[in-house]
Design a protein around this motif. Structure first.
Motif, PDB file in Angstrom:
ATOM      1  N   THR A  40       0.819  -1.061   0.042  1.00 59.57           N
ATOM      2  CA  THR A  40      -0.272   0.010  -0.075  1.00 59.57           C
ATOM      3  C   THR A  40       0.954   1.196  -0.065  1.00 59.57           C
ATOM      4  OG1 THR A  40      -0.073  -0.007   2.366  1.00 59.57           O
ATOM      5  CG2 THR A  40      -1.757  -1.264   1.214  1.00 59.57           C
ATOM      6  N   PRO A  41       0.368   2.316  -0.728  1.00 61.66           N
ATOM      7  CA  PRO A  41       1.300   3.454  -0.853  1.00 61.66           C
ATOM      8  C   PRO A  41       1.397   4.198   0.506  1.00 61.66           C
ATOM      9  CG  PRO A  41      -0.678   3.746  -1.806  1.00 61.66           C
ATOM     10  CD  PRO A  41      -0.695   2.594  -1.442  1.00 61.66           C
ATOM     11  N   VAL A  42       2.623   4.980   0.734  1.00 59.17           N
ATOM     12  CA  VAL A  42       2.843   5.614   1.796  1.00 59.17           C
ATOM     13  C   VAL A  42       2.756   7.418   1.474  1.00 59.17           C
ATOM     14  CG1 VAL A  42       4.601   6.398   3.668  1.00 59.17           C
ATOM     15  CG2 VAL A  42       4.303   4.074   2.861  1.00 59.17           C
ATOM     16  N   GLU A  43       2.066   7.821   2.068  1.00 60.32           N
ATOM     17  CA  GLU A  43       2.032   9.234   1.457  1.00 60.32           C
ATOM     18  C   GLU A  43       3.253   9.903   1.669  1.00 60.32           C
ATOM     19  OE1 GLU A  43      -0.779  13.315   2.815  1.00 60.32           O
ATOM     20  OE2 GLU A  43      -1.033  11.452   3.829  1.00 60.32           O
ATOM     21  N   GLY A  44       3.635  10.754   0.644  1.00 59.55           N
ATOM     22  CA  GLY A  44       4.823  11.523   0.454  1.00 59.55           C
ATOM     23  C   GLY A  44       6.001  10.629  -0.034  1.00 59.55           C
ATOM     24  N   ALA A  45       5.757   9.412  -0.211  1.00 58.84           N
ATOM     25  CA  ALA A  45       6.944   8.611  -0.897  1.00 58.84           C
ATOM     26  C   ALA A  45       6.328   8.073  -2.317  1.00 58.84           C
ATOM     27  CB  ALA A  45       7.206   7.536   0.031  1.00 58.84           C
ATOM     28  N   ASN A  46       6.795   8.631  -3.359  1.00 58.92           N
ATOM     29  CA  ASN A  46       6.189   8.287  -4.887  1.00 58.92           C
ATOM     30  C   ASN A  46       6.441   6.900  -5.219  1.00 58.92           C
ATOM     31  OD1 ASN A  46       5.529  10.925  -4.925  1.00 58.92           O
ATOM     32  ND2 ASN A  46       7.213  11.663  -6.016  1.00 58.92           N
TER      33      ASN A  46
ATOM     34  N   ALA B  14       0.728 -14.651  15.484  1.00 59.71           N
ATOM     35  CA  ALA B  14       0.595 -13.917  14.295  1.00 59.71           C
ATOM     36  C   ALA B  14       0.521 -12.334  15.209  1.00 59.71           C
ATOM     37  CB  ALA B  14      -0.969 -14.083  13.788  1.00 59.71           C
ATOM     38  N   VAL B  15      -0.108 -12.072  16.407  1.00 62.82           N
ATOM     39  CA  VAL B  15      -0.089 -11.120  17.061  1.00 62.82           C
ATOM     40  C   VAL B  15       1.381 -10.562  17.713  1.00 62.82           C
ATOM     41  CG1 VAL B  15      -1.096  -9.772  19.244  1.00 62.82           C
ATOM     42  CG2 VAL B  15      -2.647 -11.351  17.752  1.00 62.82           C
ATOM     43  N   LEU B  16       2.161 -11.806  18.115  1.00 67.20           N
ATOM     44  CA  LEU B  16       3.362 -11.579  18.760  1.00 67.20           C
ATOM     45  C   LEU B  16       4.287 -10.649  17.562  1.00 67.20           C
ATOM     46  CD1 LEU B  16       5.489 -11.642  20.712  1.00 67.20           C
ATOM     47  CD2 LEU B  16       6.173 -14.063  20.123  1.00 67.20           C
ATOM     48  N   LEU B  17       4.041 -11.407  16.216  1.00 62.58           N
ATOM     49  CA  LEU B  17       5.023 -11.005  15.084  1.00 62.58           C
ATOM     50  C   LEU B  17       4.339  -9.802  14.701  1.00 62.58           C
ATOM     51  CD1 LEU B  17       5.027 -14.324  13.019  1.00 62.58           C
ATOM     52  CD2 LEU B  17       6.951 -13.426  14.638  1.00 62.58           C
ATOM     53  N   SER B  18       3.263  -9.392  14.910  1.00 64.66           N
ATOM     54  CA  SER B  18       2.702  -7.956  14.464  1.00 64.66           C
ATOM     55  C   SER B  18       3.260  -7.045  15.372  1.00 64.66           C
ATOM     56  CB  SER B  18       1.273  -8.162  14.205  1.00 64.66           C
ATOM     57  OG  SER B  18       0.759  -8.985  13.393  1.00 64.66           O
ATOM     58  N   LEU B  19       3.182  -7.513  16.741  1.00 63.93           N
ATOM     59  CA  LEU B  19       3.696  -6.686  17.829  1.00 63.93           C
ATOM     60  C   LEU B  19       5.270  -6.020  17.587  1.00 63.93           C
ATOM     61  CD1 LEU B  19       2.222  -7.763  21.161  1.00 63.93           C
ATOM     62  CD2 LEU B  19       1.867  -5.518  20.271  1.00 63.93           C
ATOM     63  N   GLY B  20       6.054  -7.274  17.190  1.00 65.66           N
ATOM     64  CA  GLY B  20       7.403  -6.938  16.794  1.00 65.66           C
ATOM     65  C   GLY B  20       7.790  -6.007  15.610  1.00 65.66           C
ATOM     66  N   THR B  21       6.750  -5.967  14.924  1.00 64.83           N
ATOM     67  CA  THR B  21       7.023  -5.133  13.731  1.00 64.83           C
ATOM     68  C   THR B  21       5.981  -3.735  13.611  1.00 64.83           C
ATOM     69  OG1 THR B  21       5.377  -6.207  12.371  1.00 64.83           O
ATOM     70  CG2 THR B  21       7.755  -6.936  12.252  1.00 64.83           C
ATOM     71  N   ALA B  22       5.425  -3.448  14.761  1.00 66.73           N
ATOM     72  CA  ALA B  22       4.597  -2.222  14.992  1.00 66.73           C
ATOM     73  C   ALA B  22       5.386  -1.064  14.901  1.00 66.73           C
ATOM     74  CB  ALA B  22       3.764  -2.304  16.146  1.00 66.73           C
ATOM     75  N   GLY B  23       4.898  -0.258  13.845  1.00 65.46           N
ATOM     76  CA  GLY B  23       5.753   0.844  13.861  1.00 65.46           C
ATOM     77  C   GLY B  23       4.936   1.822  12.406  1.00 65.46           C
ATOM     78  N   THR B  24       5.486   2.992  12.413  1.00 64.94           N
ATOM     79  CA  THR B  24       4.985   4.138  11.430  1.00 64.94           C
ATOM     80  C   THR B  24       5.968   4.266  10.361  1.00 64.94           C
ATOM     81  OG1 THR B  24       5.712   5.845  12.862  1.00 64.94           O
ATOM     82  CG2 THR B  24       3.338   5.089  13.211  1.00 64.94           C
ATOM     83  N   ALA B  25       5.352   4.206   9.344  1.00 64.12           N
ATOM     84  CA  ALA B  25       6.352   4.715   8.146  1.00 64.12           C
ATOM     85  C   ALA B  25       6.428   6.120   7.850  1.00 64.12           C
ATOM     86  CB  ALA B  25       5.661   3.784   6.831  1.00 64.12           C
ATOM     87  N   GLU B  26       7.471   6.733   7.979  1.00 59.03           N
ATOM     88  CA  GLU B  26       7.549   8.043   7.635  1.00 59.03           C
ATOM     89  C   GLU B  26       8.528   8.404   6.483  1.00 59.03           C
ATOM     90  OE1 GLU B  26       9.258   9.750  11.268  1.00 59.03           O
ATOM     91  OE2 GLU B  26       7.234   9.117  12.510  1.00 59.03           O
ATOM     92  N   PRO B  27       8.181   9.245   5.556  1.00 59.27           N
ATOM     93  CA  PRO B  27       8.875   9.719   4.322  1.00 59.27           C
ATOM     94  C   PRO B  27       9.808  10.429   4.681  1.00 59.27           C
ATOM     95  CG  PRO B  27       6.628  10.800   4.183  1.00 59.27           C
ATOM     96  CD  PRO B  27       6.763   9.926   5.527  1.00 59.27           C
ATOM     97  N   THR B  28      11.054  10.414   4.111  1.00 61.80           N
ATOM     98  CA  THR B  28      12.396  11.313   4.256  1.00 61.80           C
ATOM     99  C   THR B  28      12.546  11.994   2.788  1.00 61.80           C
ATOM    100  OG1 THR B  28      13.939   9.414   3.824  1.00 61.80           O
ATOM    101  CG2 THR B  28      13.131   9.599   6.230  1.00 61.80           C
ATOM    102  N   SER B  29      13.664  12.511   3.064  1.00 60.06           N
ATOM    103  CA  SER B  29      14.281  13.326   1.980  1.00 60.06           C
ATOM    104  C   SER B  29      14.530  12.305   0.733  1.00 60.06           C
ATOM    105  CB  SER B  29      15.290  14.006   2.173  1.00 60.06           C
ATOM    106  OG  SER B  29      16.557  13.298   2.568  1.00 60.06           O
ATOM    107  N   GLY B  30      14.355  12.676  -0.588  1.00 66.61           N
ATOM    108  CA  GLY B  30      14.594  11.790  -1.572  1.00 66.61           C
ATOM    109  C   GLY B  30      13.428  10.832  -1.822  1.00 66.61           C
ATOM    110  N   GLY B  31      12.281  10.792  -1.230  1.00 66.73           N
ATOM    111  CA  GLY B  31      11.322   9.939  -1.348  1.00 66.73           C
ATOM    112  C   GLY B  31      11.395   8.823  -0.792  1.00 66.73           C
ATOM    113  N   GLN B  32      12.416   8.384   0.333  1.00 63.62           N
ATOM    114  CA  GLN B  32      12.718   7.063   0.750  1.00 63.62           C
ATOM    115  C   GLN B  32      11.721   7.083   2.319  1.00 63.62           C
ATOM    116  OE1 GLN B  32      16.742   6.288   1.272  1.00 63.62           O
ATOM    117  NE2 GLN B  32      17.437   7.621  -0.021  1.00 63.62           N
ATOM    118  N   VAL B  33      11.708   6.109   2.597  1.00 64.30           N
ATOM    119  CA  VAL B  33      10.733   5.661   3.843  1.00 64.30           C
ATOM    120  C   VAL B  33      11.523   5.162   4.981  1.00 64.30           C
ATOM    121  CG1 VAL B  33       8.799   4.230   4.560  1.00 64.30           C
ATOM    122  CG2 VAL B  33       8.614   5.510   2.188  1.00 64.30           C
ATOM    123  N   GLU B  34      11.276   5.439   6.156  1.00 67.06           N
ATOM    124  CA  GLU B  34      11.858   4.956   7.426  1.00 67.06           C
ATOM    125  C   GLU B  34      10.733   4.342   8.384  1.00 67.06           C
ATOM    126  OE1 GLU B  34      14.682   7.470   9.376  1.00 67.06           O
ATOM    127  OE2 GLU B  34      16.070   7.507   7.650  1.00 67.06           O
TER     128      GLU B  34
END
Length: 607
Positions: free
Chosen positions: A32-38, A307-327
């Motif tokens: 799914t697309p991340v806003e700010g990352a083309n 499944a919930v444990l693995l989802s907890l381990g990767t819970a985070g927010t995708a934030e666009p950075t300079s150059g259209g990259q995502v962290e």
């Protein structure tokens, strides 16, 4: 439920094992697309491998690799020296090694192609199966690549390394769980139909299994400790855990072998006991299917929990950075939620097993207190399930909660024990406390089972049933303890058999995949699953025997064997207990009356 819903929404377990590119796309799936990352939100279903544009010049900055990474369908098997080679490789293999918005026809025409394509020459690489990375095969480049990747894995927290190990070995864990299920089914059928030959064979297999597993664990520890290529933190953790496994296995082996030697003369009584228990189960054949229902419920719950444990381990927010990259930025407090989730695993698993024990105890009680043994009551299992769900779910919740409360100190003590590696006095103190907690848990499990049986007899709540069960057991402990405990010991050996051979299969399977794997934790998870499965299946015999003996104690206290107050038990059970009592006390008794009347005690009336 809040944690489960939050983890599923906020987490993405595939990132741990599938890998992702610099633009927020997870390789091997549709995104799914991340806003700010083309360049995010692309379909990477056929692009399963992560390729770094500068594999020979990787650097780590704030736990992140500086080089751009892409999802590609295949890794270059030969060295590519020019942009023309990159273009030819893309057209022939369908694997595009330049940034996604650069068309393959413009590889040699675009003036910015040098920045959008990999650093030349591109060394030959091979896909690494665990993290799905394209690993360069050039010795100099591989050394740089491996050192950076090792540093990155070592700087990961333990929680994420464990999750990576679980995800990497998920197929092996599932296969070993199926193996434990097969062993458990074989044991149930053997205990039901071939008691005499099987008990002797089981003891021989358990002795062999314990000695063999201990030897293999010590050999693996020696092999890992003397391996000069051990650099990863996960590999160092494997060495520590293997030493712990080897020590625990050796101690358990010595204790069990000593008990087997001491109790060897009572094997014939174990055969008679399981013959009587098998006779009761023969009157209620659907008891043998009860573990299958419990197993299916446990499997559904465990899959959901993992499944919930693995989802907890990767819970985070995708934030666009300079150059259209995502962290991806991890959310705070996730580790605390994971510990809460782990407590939920113990409590819910114990609750499911408690429900099974109550169903079995209810069915046995219904058949025991039936005068006409040739005409058992109709549908005792379904009747027991109905009573459980209508009246006694709270009893199962309370009993399982008490077990969970004692499990938590065990986990805390183990954690503190591992921290205090250099303080011998503190380690000794924590070891004593740990053993004390384990003894308390075993005693609580024993009284819980009898509390469930008393609930099935009287229909009282958990606290009242526990008090009545303690009174009955206190008056008759000297007479029944040696009989029931020896049967429980044989069943415990059956559980040890399942865990030993499943654990050995796990050792052989995980030992072939040493790199980047915290496989000792998945192996511990396999051992836990194997024990719970074997306990779920063999508890049919265990709960049946315990419920039968408690009913027997109540029977002889309430009735006297006369025509006015006849016993509910049959003659075979009465003879067996008489012979067992003579063996225990070392003297002959002419009377067939097993216990003296206790007119001051609690009198439990059958339902």
């Amino acid at each position: 439920m809040f944690i489960s819903g939050y983890a599923v929404v906020a987490g993405a377990a595939e990132r741990l094992v599938l890998g992702y590119d610099s633009f927020g796309n997870i390789c091997g799936r549709k995104n799914t697309p991340v806003e700010g990352a083309n360049l995010s939100g692309l379909d990477m279903t056929n692009k399963k491998y992560v390729f770094f544009l500068n594999p020979c010049g990787l650097e780590i900055q704030n736990l992140k690799i500086s080089s751009l990474s892409l999802c590609v369908s295949s890794c270059p098997q030969e060295q590519l020296n020019s942009l023309e080679d990159l273009q030819s490789f893309a057209r022939n293999n369908g694997s595009f090694l330049c940034v996604y918005n650069l068309n393959v026809s413009n590889y040699t025409l675009n003036p910015k192609a040098a920045q959008l394509c990999p650093t030349l020459p591109v060394p030959p690489s091979k896909s690494f199966p665990l993290f799905n990375r394209c690993v360069p095969q050039n010795p100099e480049c591989y050394s740089k690549y491996a050192s950076v990747l090792i540093s990155m894995v070592n700087e990961m927290d333990v929680f994420h390394r464990i999750l990576s190990g679980i995800l990497a070995g998920r197929d092996t864990v599932i296969g070993l769980s199926v193996l434990a299920l097969a062993f458990s089914l074989i044991l149930v059928l053997a205990f039901r139909f071939i008691q005499t030959l099987f008990i002797h064979t089981l003891i021989a297999l358990v002795v062999f299994g314990l000695l063999f597993i201990s030897g293999v664990l010590w050999w693996l520890h020696y092999d890992y400790r003397n391996d000069p290529s051990t650099e990863l933190e996960t590999e160092k953790e494997n060495v520590k855990f293997l030493l712990g496994y080897a020590i625990c296995s050796t101690i358990v082996t010595v204790i069990l072998l000593s008990l087997i030697f001491v109790l060897r003369k009572r094997l014939q009584f174990a055969v008679q006991l399981f013959r009587i228990v098998g006779k009761i189960i023969g009157r209620i054949p659907f008891l043998l299917f009860q573990p299958l229902w419990t197993f299916l419920i446990l499997i559904v719950f465990w899959v959901f929990w993992v499944a919930v444990l693995l989802s907890l381990g990767t819970a985070g927010t995708a934030e666009p950075t300079s150059g259209g990259q995502v962290e991806y930025r991890a959310l705070s407090g996730i580790c605390y939620m994971a510990w809460y989730h782990f407590v939920g695993l113990i409590w819910t698993s114990e609750f499911i097993l408690a429900c099974q024990q109550m169903v079995i105890a209810g069915a046995v009680v219904t058949c025991y207190f039936n005068r006409n043994k040739n005409n058992p009551p109709p549908h005792p299992v379904l009747s027991s399930i109905s009573v459980l769900f209508c009246y006694h779910l709270g009893t199962a919740v309370k009993g399982s909660f008490l077990i969970t409360i004692l499990r938590i100190p065990r986990i805390i003590l183990l954690y503190l024990y591992n921290i205090l590696n250099q303080k011998k006095n503190a380690k000794c103190l924590f070891s004593c406390c740990f053993c004390w907690v384990c003894c308390q848990e075993s005693c609580l499990r024993y009284f819980n089972k009898h509390a469930y049986t008393t609930t099935a007899i009287n229909g009282t709540n958990f606290c009242t049933s526990a008090k009545d069960a303690v009174c009955i057991l206190a008056r008759n402990s000297a007479k029944l303890a040696s009989i029931s405990c020896f049967g429980d010991f044989i069943l415990f050996l059956g559980k040890v058999f399942v865990v030993c051979f499943t654990f050995f299969g796990g050792l052989m399977a995980f030992n072939y995949h040493r790199e980047f794997q915290a496989w000792v934790v998945p192996l511990l998870l396999v051992g836990f699953f194997a024990y719970v499965m074997s306990h779920s299946f063999l508890s049919v015999f265990e709960v049946t025997a315990d419920a039968m003996f408690l009913c027997f104690a109540i029977d002889v206290e309430t009735n006297d064997g006369t025509a006015e107050k006849p016993y509910f038990m049959d003659q075979e059970l009465l003879t067996f207990v008489s012979q067992s009592k003579k063996l225990t006390e070392g003297q002959n008794h002419s009377s067939t009356r097993i216990f003296q009347d206790n007119e001051d005690g609690t009198e439990l009336q059958p339902m």
